[in-house]
Design a protein around this motif. Structure first.
Motif, PDB file in Angstrom:
ATOM      1  N   SER A 374       0.829  -1.208   0.000  1.00  0.00           N
ATOM      2  CA  SER A 374       0.000   0.000   0.000  1.00  0.00           C
ATOM      3  C   SER A 374       0.861   1.254   0.000  1.00  0.00           C
ATOM      4  CB  SER A 374      -0.927  -0.005   1.219  1.00  0.00           C
ATOM      5  OG  SER A 374      -0.160   0.013   2.393  1.00  0.00           O
ATOM      6  N   ASN A 375       2.118   1.095   0.391  1.00  0.00           N
ATOM      7  CA  ASN A 375       3.015   2.250   0.331  1.00  0.00           C
ATOM      8  C   ASN A 375       3.939   2.163  -0.881  1.00  0.00           C
ATOM      9  OD1 ASN A 375       4.506   0.076   1.244  1.00  0.00           O
ATOM     10  ND2 ASN A 375       5.832   1.309   2.553  1.00  0.00           N
ATOM     11  N   ARG A 377       3.808   3.469  -3.910  1.00  0.00           N
ATOM     12  CA  ARG A 377       4.147   4.699  -4.626  1.00  0.00           C
ATOM     13  C   ARG A 377       5.150   5.532  -3.835  1.00  0.00           C
ATOM     14  NH1 ARG A 377       1.324   5.424  -8.973  1.00  0.00           N
ATOM     15  NH2 ARG A 377      -0.240   4.000  -8.174  1.00  0.00           N
ATOM     16  N   ASN A 381       9.040   6.163  -4.848  1.00  0.00           N
ATOM     17  CA  ASN A 381       9.581   7.530  -4.964  1.00  0.00           C
ATOM     18  C   ASN A 381      10.861   7.665  -4.148  1.00  0.00           C
ATOM     19  OD1 ASN A 381       7.416   8.089  -6.522  1.00  0.00           O
ATOM     20  ND2 ASN A 381       6.342   9.351  -5.017  1.00  0.00           N
ATOM     21  N   PRO A 486       4.891  10.288  10.680  1.00  0.00           N
ATOM     22  CA  PRO A 486       3.857   9.379  10.225  1.00  0.00           C
ATOM     23  C   PRO A 486       2.475   9.997  10.215  1.00  0.00           C
ATOM     24  CG  PRO A 486       4.555   8.841  12.452  1.00  0.00           C
ATOM     25  CD  PRO A 486       5.463   9.911  11.972  1.00  0.00           C
ATOM     26  N   PRO A 489       0.383  12.861   5.758  1.00  0.00           N
ATOM     27  CA  PRO A 489       0.197  11.997   4.607  1.00  0.00           C
ATOM     28  C   PRO A 489       1.302  12.229   3.581  1.00  0.00           C
ATOM     29  CG  PRO A 489      -1.389  13.795   4.610  1.00  0.00           C
ATOM     30  CD  PRO A 489      -0.659  13.868   5.905  1.00  0.00           C
ATOM     31  N   VAL A 490       1.693  11.131   2.912  1.00  0.00           N
ATOM     32  CA  VAL A 490       2.780  11.254   1.928  1.00  0.00           C
ATOM     33  C   VAL A 490       2.268  11.756   0.587  1.00  0.00           C
ATOM     34  CG1 VAL A 490       4.180   9.469   2.980  1.00  0.00           C
ATOM     35  CG2 VAL A 490       2.478   8.830   1.297  1.00  0.00           C
ATOM     36  N   GLY A 491       0.978  11.761   0.412  1.00  0.00           N
ATOM     37  CA  GLY A 491       0.439  12.225  -0.855  1.00  0.00           C
ATOM     38  C   GLY A 491      -1.065  12.333  -0.735  1.00  0.00           C
ATOM     39  N   PHE A 492      -1.704  12.521  -1.861  1.00  0.00           N
ATOM     40  CA  PHE A 492      -3.157  12.631  -1.828  1.00  0.00           C
ATOM     41  C   PHE A 492      -3.766  11.539  -2.690  1.00  0.00           C
ATOM     42  CE2 PHE A 492      -1.739  15.242  -5.358  1.00  0.00           C
ATOM     43  CZ  PHE A 492      -2.646  14.970  -6.374  1.00  0.00           C
TER      44      PHE A 492
ATOM     45  N   PRO B  38      -5.553  13.379   2.171  1.00  0.00           N
ATOM     46  CA  PRO B  38      -6.216  14.417   1.383  1.00  0.00           C
ATOM     47  C   PRO B  38      -6.773  13.820   0.093  1.00  0.00           C
ATOM     48  CG  PRO B  38      -4.049  15.135   2.120  1.00  0.00           C
ATOM     49  CD  PRO B  38      -4.152  13.687   2.440  1.00  0.00           C
ATOM     50  N   VAL B 100      -0.735   9.862  -4.416  1.00  0.00           N
ATOM     51  CA  VAL B 100      -0.165  10.693  -5.478  1.00  0.00           C
ATOM     52  C   VAL B 100       0.683  11.766  -4.808  1.00  0.00           C
ATOM     53  CG1 VAL B 100      -0.663  12.211  -7.411  1.00  0.00           C
ATOM     54  CG2 VAL B 100      -2.168  10.280  -6.931  1.00  0.00           C
TER      55      VAL B 100
END
Lengths: 498, 582
Positions: A374-375, A377, A381, A486, A489-492, B38, B100
């Protein structure tokens, strides 16, 4: 000089002339523009070849490694800081014209040559030299398929010029000598060539003239095979050639069944006789130059062997010969790879980068993936960034001579992964134990009472010890993961409905 | 003992206290709970098969018969990057891309794929930023068939049912209605368009034609407009700049309209959402007059003050020569505007042979001396890649089309003109594109007219700032001859789209894609017809939106038809490709 065939030949002569002029004028600038570095990137981007991702001893399902590997490839390709080369098979296919004929290689070499002209015109000598070098290498590796040696000669002289202007005098000298051997009577435009380059060339041309011709006897196991020196027909085997000058030349022998033999030769001159024994095999396409090339669809042994070694998890500088071969075949300046190992219910990806110029291998920061990926992406990166940073910096403190990602189970884990944020587990911070540490919570040193029940005391001290341990562990955990909050959030998530 | 506390009880208390304290400390040490991820929400609407056998607006995805899957891509078009991509079956009706990466200049591209993974329809969001700390964003995306035109739609509430529905967007009439004006038709030609910093489109002025306007002749006009309409691609709405949406009235503090209604003028972006409007034609005292006034549109100024005169120390800055159909080019090397050629007070045969240099910062104007090498109007003006020279190409004078070109270049404080290479074919009303594939040094000149009777050309030719000739071959042609059209280079493929135009006295409805093959190819561009207007329109303006679609607005059908007050989109499929050569 241009060697593209196009439909201008169908037009009237003035139009043809205009068309050719247009092509000659526009191609260099066009190609220079195409090859220009992306915005924000200084200078040429390093060329990186990425070996497909594997796991140690195949302990992780290929679905996972392929997914990580392909995502990584996609991410690296999207990043403007490096130029990611295609897969080995793609490169091989490209260079061998889909495995059918190496004429595609020659076309690629000619494309690189025209590209180099553009870069040279634009003043990008470093990249021009790299491009010409690749063009010359491809032509020399496939000399049996080269028919127009003017391209090779022109590439050589421009390669020498590019090297000279980029400050690589020795390389410049080497290729200018080769050019002088091929074109001993060539004149040089003083407006284009610096005085130093002209001097190198004319000195070597004088040397060729003074040495005089050599005598070359070409024998073959097939009589009547056509013999060419630098693309010029010299008769049929067996043949004695006496008008070949001192220095480097290219000998190609073709029989009537399509067999070809080719080799770069060094003619000694001064009338001395040299005998060449040519072995033309049945259906042989190009030997000995391309003899080691794998058949269509197969990967060469050195490459499969290298991957096999990487899969053991134990590798290092001993693999440099393999890596040098990869570099030679792909044109990359760096080779990167990722090896994955299983750690509990997680996967750890360990990235490595090899630099061709000095053989240095560094191990970049390892990245952890959870079992559900689930992580994926975010992890990819990070993995991509780790590889790019390694390519850019090649930090000596991360250099390795040998690494073992799969030590015996009883040994200390080789892949020491810093505790990372994991939403599923961070509500329950685990106690960090050192190897050999007793799992039993020791009693307090001072016993409160011998005569009364100690249950509550033990519970109290025991709980305190556990929680102090937890707090310490939590602190260490957070310190280790500092900068990777933690809670952030690392992204949207991009959600679409229709 | 008064203070005696049994050791057992003391231990219990101590243990309890410690547990509480350390439990709290442990919780604190464990850090905050993760916040919710988000979310970017995208709702799809479309133009296409409605299921009733015809095309129309559809709330949701149209019933594309070939549709098999839908690909969602998060891209950075300006950097030519694809950040994430995922494909979903059409039957799923929703899909998402988790994790993303935050960033700027993002765009979400949606592609409807058939079973062979060919793109049959597509749409995209505008370019946006989604930064750490942002929690939610939402977009509506209009998906339209590829290589076709579709009307621009916007979402409105049905007056009777109150339900949302998609209808074709029209120019904003609210300011007209609020001002009590008797004429309420806003269809037009001769408008000028420009893109704002955030990707909206300004439509400035224009005129309602009284008859078909033959390019190269003086137009017959019913009225000229002073309004400024703004098109928002994110919603599909047109909004009049002078209308205060909250007060439901025209701005009380000012008009935010052009001071002088005008058409066939120019608009030049100056940066930071400022634009300079120059010259044009206006209706005054029953006649059509050329203008010498200039106005600045400053969208960042307070409402009611967004239109300003260009002024110098001595008052309003005015052109030395009244002119329309001229060119206005911002010379980026010194930030001066070069206004060249055009027609003057006396109409189509009053072709001007001068140029003027405008120092926008100072409000000063320097008329050319000497003048242009040839009087010219309806020409093209192309700025060199280094922002120094302006190449005036072709056009016409009072007697006919020109093959000549000239270059305006700075020489010290002055600007001088130098005769350039000649076109192979004299032409006016042609379109030019500076080719990015060659670093912007080469120019493609397409179509145009060879005479004022409207004889249109299909040929194109290629020249360059450093070339000593224009190059052309017999097969370098469009499928349909045309002039007075718009040509737009697509950013990813570098193909060139040719939109609309006129041939003789008829609008050309088709679009053509000039597929770029490379300048070394015997045929560098190969033409391919791609779709036709939903409504015929010439005199329309076309502009590339941030979502990759081409907006075509206003214009008029042939004959005595009413000018259009609406727009359509052309979906030129031009997917973002990773720069690294994916």
């Amino acid at each position: 000089m241009m060697y593209r065939r196009n439909r201008f030949s169908r037009h009237a002569r003035p139009t043809l002339l205009l068309g050719v002029l247009l092509g000659m004028c526009l191609l260099p600038s066009m190609l220079a523009a195409q090859e220009a570095a992306p915005e924000g990137v200084q200078g040429p981007r390093p060329k990186v070849f990425l070996i497909p991702t594997d796991s140690v001893r195949a302990e992780i399902t290929p679905i996972v490694t392929e997914r990580v590997g392909e995502s990584l490839r996609e991410r690296l390709r999207a990043d403007g800081r490096i130029e990611l080369l295609g897969s080995f098979r793609d490169i091989q296919r490209q260079l061998e014209g889909g495995g059918q004929h190496s004429s595609a290689t020659i076309a690629e070499a000619e494309r690189l040559y025209t590209s180099g002209i553009g870069l040279l015109t634009a003043g990008d000598n470093q990249r021009a030299a790299e491009t010409f070098q690749r063009s010359v290498d491809l032509m020399e590796q496939n000399i049996g398929d080269l028919h127009n040696f003017d391209v090779l000669a022109d590439a050589l002289v421009n390669l020498a010029l590019a090297y000279f202007q980029a400050g690589f005098d020795l390389d410049s000298r080497k290729y200018m000598h080769k050019y002088a051997h091929l074109r001993p009577a060539a004149k040089f435009d003083a407006a284009k060539f610096p005085k130093g380059v002209i001097e190198i060339a004319t000195d070597e041309q004088d040397r060729v003239q003074k040495a005089g011709n050599g005598k070359l006897v070409v024998n073959a196991n097939v009589a009547g095979a056509a013999v060419f020196i630098d693309g010029v027909a010299k008769g049929e085997t067996p043949v004695t050639i006496e008008d070949v000058g001192f220095g480097t030349h290219y000998l190609v022998v073709r029989d009537k069944r399509g067999g070809t033999w080719s080799e770069e030769i060094r003619v000694r001159g001064r009338g001395r006789e040299q005998v060449m024994d040519v072995k033309l095999g049945e259906g042989q396409a190009a030997a000995p130059v391309a003899a080691g090339r794998a058949a269509d669809g197969e990967l060469p042994a050195f490459y499969t062997d290298l991957r096999e070694v990487l899969r053991t998890g134990k590798f290092g500088v001993e693999q440099q010969p393999y890596l040098r071969e990869v570099v030679g075949r792909t044109g990359g300046q760096f080779v990167a790879w990722v090896v994955m190992v299983r750690e509990g219910s997680n996967y750890v990806a360990a990235p490595f980068v090899y630099r061709a110029s000095d053989g240095l291998i560094v191990q970049a920061t390892k990245i952890k993936f959870n079992m559900e990926l689930s992580n994926l992406r975010a992890g990819v990166n990070q993995l991509s960034d780790a590889i790019i940073i390694a390519v850019e910096q090649m930090p000596m403190d991360q250099a390795i001579s040998v690494v073992d990602l799969n030590p015996a189970k009883s040994e200390q884990p080789a892949v020491a992964v810093a505790p990372k944020a994991d939403p599923a587990t961070k509500a329950r911070p685990a106690v960090v134990r050192q190897p050999g540490e007793d799992e039993v919570i020791p009693p307090p040193k001072v016993m409160p009472s011998e005569s009364r029940s100690d249950t509550w005391t033990y519970v109290g001290w025991g709980s305190a010890a556990v929680l102090i341990g937890g707090a310490i562990a939590g602190s260490i955990y957070l310190l280790a993961a500092s900068g990777d909050d933690p809670s952030k959030p690392v992204g949207f998530e991009a959600e679409v409905s229709w | 003992m008064k203070n005696f506390v049994p050791q057992d009880a003391r231990a219990r208390r101590m243990a309890t206290a410690l547990i509480l304290v350390l439990a709290t400390a442990s919780l604190v040490a464990c850090g905050p709970e993760p916040t919710a991820q988000p979310k970017l929400s995208i709702e799809i609407h479309g133009w296409g098969p409605t299921g009733a056998g015809s095309d129309g607006f559809v709330m949701g995805l149209p019933d594309f018969s070939q549709a098999s899957s839908l690909r969602l891509k998060v891209t950075q078009p300006r950097d030519q990057r694809i950040l994430s991509t995922e494909t979903f079956t059409v039957g799923a009706h929703k899909g998402s891309l988790p994790d993303v990466t935050f960033g700027e200049n993002l765009r979400v591209d949606l592609e409807v794929l058939d079973a062979n993974l060919a793109v049959v329809a597509s749409g995209a969001t505008p370019i946006f930023s989604f930064e750490q700390g942002d929690t939610r964003r939402a977009f509506r995306v209009l998906v339209t068939p590829t290589n076709r035109f579709a009307p621009v739609g916007s979402l409105v509430a049905d007056r009777e049912t109150g339900a949302n529905k998609l209808v074709q967007s029209r120019f904003d009439y609210s300011a007209i209605t609020a001002s009590g004006a008797s004429r309420i038709w806003l269809g037009r030609i001769g408008q000028a368009v420009a893109m704002t910093d955030d990707g909206q489109v300004l439509i400035v002025g224009g005129a309602e034609p009284a008859a078909f306007h033959q390019p190269g002749t003086t137009p017959s006009l019913r009225q000229t407009f002073s309004d400024i309409q703004i098109f928002d691609p994110a919603t599909g709405y047109f909004t009049d700049l002078s209308f205060d949406d909250q007060a439901r009235a025209v701005q009380s503090t000012g008009t935010d309209k052009l001071r002088v209604a005008r058409a066939f003028h120019t608009i030049t972006p100056l940066g930071a959402d400022r634009f300079l409007v120059v010259g044009g034609l206006t209706l005054r005292e029953g006649g059509i007059r050329a203008l010498n006034s200039m106005e600045i549109i400053d969208l960042k100024a307070p409402a009611g003050t967004r239109i300003q005169e260009l002024r110098g120390d001595a008052g309003p800055a005015l052109l030395t020569t009244h002119r329309a159909f001229h060119s206005a080019t911002l010379r980026s090397s010194d930030r001066k505007l070069i206004v060249a050629g055009g027609v003057g007070h006396n109409g189509a045969t009053d072709v001007i042979d001068s140029f003027e240099v405008i120092d926008i910062a100072r409000g000063t104007i320097t008329a050319s001396a000497p003048k242009l090498n040839a009087a010219r109007t309806d020409h093209s003006a192309v700025l060199s890649a280094d922002g120094t020279n302006i190449w005036l190409i072709g056009g016409r004078d009072a007697s006919g089309a020109l093959a000549s070109t000239e270059t305006l270049r700075p020489e010290g404080e002055a600007t001088v003109s130098t005769v350039g290479v000649r076109l192979n074919r004299a032409r006016f009303g042609a379109s030019t594109v500076r080719l990015s594939a060659t670093g912007g040094n080469d120019v493609l000149v397409i179509g145009g007219f060879s005479d004022t009777a409207g004889a249109a050309l299909s040929s194109f030719e290629i020249g360059g700032f450093a070339r000593d000739a224009f190059f052309q071959q017999a097969d370098w042609t469009l499928k349909a001859a045309r002039g007075a059209f718009t040509a737009i280079e697509l950013p990813n493929s570098t193909d060139v789209m040719v939109i609309g135009g006129v041939a003789a006295t008829s609008p050309v409805a088709s679009a053509e894609r000039l597929r770029y093959k490379g300048l070394a190819d015997a045929t560098p561009f190969v033409a391919e017809t791609q779709g036709s207007f939903v409504e015929n329109r010439h005199g329309a303006s076309a502009v590339m939106l941030q979502n990759g679609h081409i907006l075509v607005l206003a214009g008029v059908d042939g004959g005595d038809a009413t000018a259009h007050d609406n727009a359509e989109l052309f979906n030129a499929l031009d997917p973002v490709r990773n720069r690294a050569g994916q």
